[in-house]
Write an enzyme that holds these catalytic residues in place. Sequence first.
Site, PDB file in Angstrom:
ATOM      1  N   HIS A 234       1.390  -0.795  -0.129  1.00 18.20           N
ATOM      2  CA  HIS A 234       0.142  -0.190   0.247  1.00 18.20           C
ATOM      3  C   HIS A 234       0.625   1.131   0.122  1.00 18.20           C
ATOM      4  O   HIS A 234       2.213   1.238   0.659  1.00 18.20           O
ATOM      5  CB  HIS A 234      -1.275   0.023   1.632  1.00 18.20           C
ATOM      6  N   CYS A 272      -3.574   2.262  -4.600  1.00 16.29           N
ATOM      7  CA  CYS A 272      -4.570   3.411  -3.364  1.00 16.29           C
ATOM      8  C   CYS A 272      -5.055   4.592  -4.059  1.00 16.29           C
ATOM      9  O   CYS A 272      -3.724   5.613  -3.996  1.00 16.29           O
ATOM     10  CB  CYS A 272      -4.074   3.679  -2.466  1.00 16.29           C
ATOM     11  N   HIS A 299      -7.603   0.172  -4.000  1.00 16.44           N
ATOM     12  CA  HIS A 299      -8.726   1.099  -3.311  1.00 16.44           C
ATOM     13  C   HIS A 299      -8.944   2.008  -3.565  1.00 16.44           C
ATOM     14  O   HIS A 299      -8.061   2.932  -4.250  1.00 16.44           O
ATOM     15  CB  HIS A 299      -7.711   1.981  -1.580  1.00 16.44           C
ATOM     16  N   ASP A 352     -13.018   3.946  -0.073  1.00 19.07           N
ATOM     17  CA  ASP A 352     -12.157   3.482   0.913  1.00 19.07           C
ATOM     18  C   ASP A 352     -12.615   5.363   1.325  1.00 19.07           C
ATOM     19  O   ASP A 352     -12.535   6.047   0.586  1.00 19.07           O
ATOM     20  CB  ASP A 352     -10.649   3.607  -0.112  1.00 19.07           C
ATOM     21  N   HIS A 353     -12.280   5.329   2.977  1.00 19.95           N
ATOM     22  CA  HIS A 353     -12.442   6.996   2.640  1.00 19.95           C
ATOM     23  C   HIS A 353     -13.508   7.679   2.962  1.00 19.95           C
ATOM     24  O   HIS A 353     -13.373   8.349   1.914  1.00 19.95           O
ATOM     25  CB  HIS A 353     -11.039   7.524   3.174  1.00 19.95           C
ATOM     26  N   TYR A 369     -14.019   5.169   7.528  1.00 18.79           N
ATOM     27  CA  TYR A 369     -14.865   3.944   7.417  1.00 18.79           C
ATOM     28  C   TYR A 369     -16.628   4.011   7.664  1.00 18.79           C
ATOM     29  O   TYR A 369     -16.978   2.895   8.071  1.00 18.79           O
ATOM     30  CB  TYR A 369     -14.282   3.218   8.132  1.00 18.79           C
TER      31      TYR A 369
END
Length: 394
Positions: A234, A272, A299, A352-353, A369
């Site tokens: 990541h 990501c 992501h 994500d996020h 999340y």
Amino acid sequence: MIESWRWYGPELDTISLPQIVQTGASGIVTALHEVAYGEVWSREAITERRARIEAAGLHWHVVESLPIHERIKRGESDLSALFANYRQSMANLAAEGITTICYNFMPVLDWTRTDLTAPLATGGSCLRFEAYRMAAFEIHMLKREGAEDDYTPDVCARAKTWFEGSTQSERDALLHAIMSGLPGAYDRYDIAGLRDQLALYDGIDRDEIRRNFKRFLDEVIPTAEELGLRFCVHPDDPPRDILGLPRVVSNAEDIDWILRAHDSPANGLTLCTGSLGANPANDLPAIAERFAPRIHFAHLRNVRKDPDGSFEEAAHLGGDTDMVAVAAALLAEETRRASEGRADPQIPFRPDHGHVLLDDATRGSFPGYPLIGRMRGLAEMRGVIAGLRGRRDG
């Protein structure tokens, strides 16, 4: 592409598996967050977690993360026991049919934000990294030597103004936000504790972090090959040095170095788009196309950047990154894999996020999340992917 959802497990997550089923996701991304870093993930614990997920009608597609102990990142001399434990956890996961492992090599902290509930113009809130607040933390709260050199004079001036006008509760909230990127981890540091952790990295520069990273890859990737596992690193979040610590997974050059450091299909990338997208120099569609054969997991999220280095989580289709182009690159890679006859051509991805929307704030989920905000992101990316497939098939 396989629609997935990050879940922190039955003891830690306020979002249940039946609720995740209702989002439309079919895959779960999770980890044994309750196990201390460096300890073995027992097969029994993995079996129990997998069975619980499958009983809900879902599939455990990706481990995120199998954490790397800080001693490995620092490259301490005798790491044989830690590496042995790590490889045993890998073997136990493989025995349960879980073959994709996401991990990161960020020293001390994972993702870092200064605001957990930055207000959105349309209502709700998001995660935000504010450059002057991070500077205030480093320069005036942590009192890190040389921190001023990492920020522009304007940012340093704003940091000083904020610090001098802040209350203790505001400073405590800033520390809490910065520490919140470690969900499931055992360590939460106060100022003194963080100074102690940073001191352990004194004298460790970028080149040494890279050497330690290569040592890790050399220890685990041959085992991954034997077990049929795929590792995917990541990127750093934010993609820049922070707290005086070198970050080595921040751009295309870093990714290229990692994939060449142990050149194997088992050594791959978690794409990501949010982490890499916080660096204005990163061209996300180009990165997706360049490294597509080694992308094992994605992501998908977006950020909106400011000139001073600040950024915040944007709507999935509303930030600075061309998410349609990124999705097109991933779908093209899936087509290529299918043409080669791969049994697993699809790439798992997860939203994500997400933004905190509607009653998300009352649910008490991990920062970044929420249920509704991520479901909106999943739906947006589902629409993009369906549109691209329709265009391709038409």
